[in-house]
Design a protein around this motif. Sequence first.
Motif, PDB file in Angstrom:
ATOM      1  N   SER A 197     -12.434  -0.467   0.181  1.00 47.64           N
ATOM      2  CA  SER A 197     -12.082  -0.743  -1.212  1.00 47.64           C
ATOM      3  C   SER A 197     -10.589  -0.554  -1.450  1.00 47.64           C
ATOM      4  N   ALA A 198     -10.013   0.463  -0.826  1.00 46.95           N
ATOM      5  CA  ALA A 198      -8.585   0.734  -1.014  1.00 46.95           C
ATOM      6  C   ALA A 198      -7.721  -0.386  -0.451  1.00 46.95           C
ATOM      7  N   ILE A 199      -8.103  -0.922   0.698  1.00 46.44           N
ATOM      8  CA  ILE A 199      -7.340  -2.034   1.294  1.00 46.44           C
ATOM      9  C   ILE A 199      -7.390  -3.252   0.376  1.00 46.44           C
ATOM     10  N   ALA A 200      -8.587  -3.575  -0.123  1.00 40.86           N
ATOM     11  CA  ALA A 200      -8.725  -4.733  -1.004  1.00 40.86           C
ATOM     12  C   ALA A 200      -7.923  -4.531  -2.288  1.00 40.86           C
ATOM     13  N   MET A 201      -7.920  -3.317  -2.831  1.00 37.41           N
ATOM     14  CA  MET A 201      -7.196  -3.040  -4.067  1.00 37.41           C
ATOM     15  C   MET A 201      -5.689  -3.141  -3.860  1.00 37.41           C
ATOM     16  N   ALA A 202      -5.201  -2.638  -2.722  1.00 37.79           N
ATOM     17  CA  ALA A 202      -3.763  -2.719  -2.431  1.00 37.79           C
ATOM     18  C   ALA A 202      -3.312  -4.167  -2.333  1.00 37.79           C
ATOM     19  N   ASP A 253       1.494 -10.393  -3.888  1.00 33.32           N
ATOM     20  CA  ASP A 253       2.593 -11.344  -4.100  1.00 33.32           C
ATOM     21  C   ASP A 253       3.964 -10.717  -3.884  1.00 33.32           C
ATOM     22  N   THR A 254       4.010  -9.476  -3.400  1.00 29.84           N
ATOM     23  CA  THR A 254       5.306  -8.807  -3.172  1.00 29.84           C
ATOM     24  C   THR A 254       6.049  -9.481  -2.028  1.00 29.84           C
ATOM     25  N   PRO A 255       7.341  -9.832  -2.240  1.00 32.14           N
ATOM     26  CA  PRO A 255       8.111 -10.467  -1.165  1.00 32.14           C
ATOM     27  C   PRO A 255       8.237  -9.513   0.028  1.00 32.14           C
ATOM     28  N   SER A 256       8.236 -10.085   1.227  1.00 32.98           N
ATOM     29  CA  SER A 256       8.366  -9.289   2.450  1.00 32.98           C
ATOM     30  C   SER A 256       9.828  -9.309   2.945  1.00 32.98           C
ATOM     31  N   PRO A 257      10.144  -8.375   3.847  1.00 27.62           N
ATOM     32  CA  PRO A 257       9.265  -7.374   4.448  1.00 27.62           C
ATOM     33  C   PRO A 257       8.888  -6.289   3.441  1.00 27.62           C
ATOM     34  N   CYS A 258       7.637  -5.796   3.582  1.00 24.28           N
ATOM     35  CA  CYS A 258       7.171  -4.759   2.677  1.00 24.28           C
ATOM     36  C   CYS A 258       5.972  -4.063   3.285  1.00 24.28           C
ATOM     37  N   GLY A 259       5.597  -2.938   2.697  1.00 24.60           N
ATOM     38  CA  GLY A 259       4.425  -2.214   3.152  1.00 24.60           C
ATOM     39  C   GLY A 259       3.974  -1.241   2.079  1.00 24.60           C
ATOM     40  N   PHE A 260       2.666  -1.023   1.963  1.00 27.72           N
ATOM     41  CA  PHE A 260       2.128  -0.152   0.930  1.00 27.72           C
ATOM     42  C   PHE A 260       1.003   0.689   1.527  1.00 27.72           C
ATOM     43  N   THR A 261       1.031   1.968   1.196  1.00 25.45           N
ATOM     44  CA  THR A 261      -0.051   2.853   1.641  1.00 25.45           C
ATOM     45  C   THR A 261      -1.281   2.600   0.783  1.00 25.45           C
ATOM     46  N   ARG A 295      -3.459   7.652   7.903  1.00 21.87           N
ATOM     47  CA  ARG A 295      -2.827   6.897   6.830  1.00 21.87           C
ATOM     48  C   ARG A 295      -3.080   5.417   7.103  1.00 21.87           C
ATOM     49  N   VAL A 296      -3.529   4.704   6.056  1.00 22.27           N
ATOM     50  CA  VAL A 296      -3.817   3.274   6.181  1.00 22.27           C
ATOM     51  C   VAL A 296      -2.837   2.517   5.301  1.00 22.27           C
ATOM     52  N   LYS A 297      -2.147   1.544   5.893  1.00 24.12           N
ATOM     53  CA  LYS A 297      -1.142   0.775   5.157  1.00 24.12           C
ATOM     54  C   LYS A 297      -1.412  -0.719   5.304  1.00 24.12           C
ATOM     55  N   VAL A 298      -1.055  -1.448   4.261  1.00 25.27           N
ATOM     56  CA  VAL A 298      -1.033  -2.913   4.328  1.00 25.27           C
ATOM     57  C   VAL A 298       0.433  -3.310   4.447  1.00 25.27           C
ATOM     58  N   VAL A 299       0.795  -4.063   5.480  1.00 23.27           N
ATOM     59  CA  VAL A 299       2.203  -4.342   5.773  1.00 23.27           C
ATOM     60  C   VAL A 299       2.430  -5.818   6.048  1.00 23.27           C
ATOM     61  N   GLU A 300       3.677  -6.226   5.837  1.00 25.08           N
ATOM     62  CA  GLU A 300       4.130  -7.551   6.261  1.00 25.08           C
ATOM     63  C   GLU A 300       5.578  -7.404   6.730  1.00 25.08           C
ATOM     64  N   PRO A 301       5.819  -7.316   8.050  1.00 26.65           N
ATOM     65  CA  PRO A 301       7.165  -7.070   8.568  1.00 26.65           C
ATOM     66  C   PRO A 301       8.081  -8.297   8.541  1.00 26.65           C
ATOM     67  N   GLU A 302       7.504  -9.494   8.510  1.00 22.65           N
ATOM     68  CA  GLU A 302       8.344 -10.694   8.556  1.00 22.65           C
ATOM     69  C   GLU A 302       9.057 -10.897   7.218  1.00 22.65           C
ATOM     70  N   GLU A 303      10.211 -11.619   7.297  1.00 23.93           N
ATOM     71  CA  GLU A 303      11.002 -11.878   6.095  1.00 23.93           C
ATOM     72  C   GLU A 303      10.595 -13.194   5.451  1.00 23.93           C
ATOM     73  N   THR A 327      -1.860  -7.938   7.330  1.00 27.66           N
ATOM     74  CA  THR A 327      -1.887  -6.970   8.429  1.00 27.66           C
ATOM     75  C   THR A 327      -2.167  -5.577   7.879  1.00 27.66           C
ATOM     76  N   VAL A 328      -3.072  -4.869   8.538  1.00 29.24           N
ATOM     77  CA  VAL A 328      -3.404  -3.490   8.161  1.00 29.24           C
ATOM     78  C   VAL A 328      -3.160  -2.586   9.363  1.00 29.24           C
ATOM     79  N   ARG A 329      -2.474  -1.479   9.114  1.00 27.41           N
ATOM     80  CA  ARG A 329      -2.207  -0.506  10.179  1.00 27.41           C
ATOM     81  C   ARG A 329      -2.810   0.842   9.813  1.00 27.41           C
ATOM     82  N   MET A 330      -3.330   1.501  10.825  1.00 31.72           N
ATOM     83  CA  MET A 330      -3.808   2.879  10.659  1.00 31.72           C
ATOM     84  C   MET A 330      -3.088   3.752  11.675  1.00 31.72           C
TER      85      MET A 330
END
Length: 537
Positions: free
Chosen positions: A386-391, A397-405, A417-425, A531-534
């Motif tokens: 649920s947390a991943i879907a909510m994040a 729509d946040t411009p990348s690169p970005c990441g959110f816990t 710690r679980v993060k949703v990330v997008e490293p590309e620009e 992308t999701v990282r743990m």
Amino acid sequence: MKFNPDEIKEATRADFDTAWNEGRKYISSPGVNEKYPRYALRYGKPHPVFDTIQRLREAYMRLGFEEVMNPIIVEDRDIHKQFGYEALAVLDRCFYTGGLPRPNVGISDERIGKIKSILGDLDDERIERIRQILHSYKKGEIEGDDLVPEMAARLEVSDSRVAVMIDRVFPEFKSIVPVCSQNTLRSHMTSGWFISLGAMCDYRTTPLKLFSVDRCFRREQAEDATRLMAYYSASCVIMDEDVSIEDGKAVASGLLSQFGFSNFNFRPDDKRSKYYVPDTQIEVFAYHPKLVGSRTKYRDGWVEVATFGIYSPSALSQYNIPYPVMNLGMGVERLAMILHDSTDIRALTYPQFQYRINWVMSDSDIAAMVYVDDTPATQTGREIQSAIAMACEQHGDTPSPCGFTAWEGRLFDKNIRVKVVEPEENTKLCGPAAMNEIISYKNDVLGLPRIPRWDDAFRNGVSTGIRYIDAFAARCAREIEDAAQKGSDCEIRVRIIKVPSEINIRLDPVAQLYITGNKKKIDIRGPVFTTVRMEII
């Protein structure tokens, strides 16, 4: 993941009854529906004929009738007693029962030689045992299904060798032709009522109100959309000194009104069966608002649903029944066809043989067969999902690169710690198809965004309630559980989706067969790029 029946203790009979009455497919069972989403407590589906039978049984009992079982096997002499000179015409529609005669089998020297070649060198005593067993079988002292095991035990050889011996040495068993008896399968419930009432009238007081809903068999020339050779009859009788056709009208009205019928019309039946008093055989026509404008032949709302009459004193006297008897009967399948809006009794009764001809699935049926494949096994895993879907909803729509816990806490005694990330620009945290929702629309399975262009599809189709990101988050949570158990980090990616399995979606094979067989389509494609990282901290 296997379903544990012990988990359904929260669900009571009242839960099922309440949900059934509300027309829901599932009931809420905490700890089951969440832990085993594929095995959420789903209602079984009754067969329309047996559902109608049960409703009829309850309706009769509410009217004060007692349930009985009438004989199914009826001697043809009873048909003669009931129908008189019309009996032969009735018997022409009956199935007679038959059986295989037991052959008189001898054992010649030639046969003894064949027996020994199969069973071994038997002595004279064992050959005599075979003669005795065959003689006992002929006399009926040994049943047919006991012949082989009895002989095997007496000869101390295996069943299979005895079966081979009988097949090869005694061809009489293979050339037996069935012989007909004088017994018939009940073609109408009346045959059974005369027998039952004749047995009961000496020790039961009147008025006697009885009903039976059971099988009847009729040797039709062919089965078609309106008749079967084996069918169910819902029949009742009232035996009383003052019984009349008014009782028949009252029973018909009281019974059928429980099924939504009203405005009853009673008309003389032209068939005039021999076992009814002349001019007492009445057809019951009833109005049902559900039928108005339906695709059945009863578009005006009126349908013949039952027949009743007063049994003839001459027929009753054949069974020493001293009281008048009113009998009412109806075909269960006809009533079921009305209640279930069916036009073909074969498709209603035996849908397993008719589905390729009459198989129709609604969008609701198809949507219920689309589900998320991999799901988390723990409550914590479901929180991570649920947390991943909510994040992704909040920051997609946040411009990348970005990441959110998305989530941080303990899982399997490890801090993660679980993060949703997008490293590309020059892109966004989630791809444009991440929030697409899976729906069934005109029997197509589609993944669509909720935008004005697709308003008609969402308005007239049926949503599964599953978005791409929901299915992906479920897979992520499951893989995070596995990685945490091993004590390792993990990264889960999804890119352009081409087939349902790539986004963790599975269709039931039945739905796939229906969709492809009707040249419909399954189109769950689109760029999700999430992308999701743990990491263990």
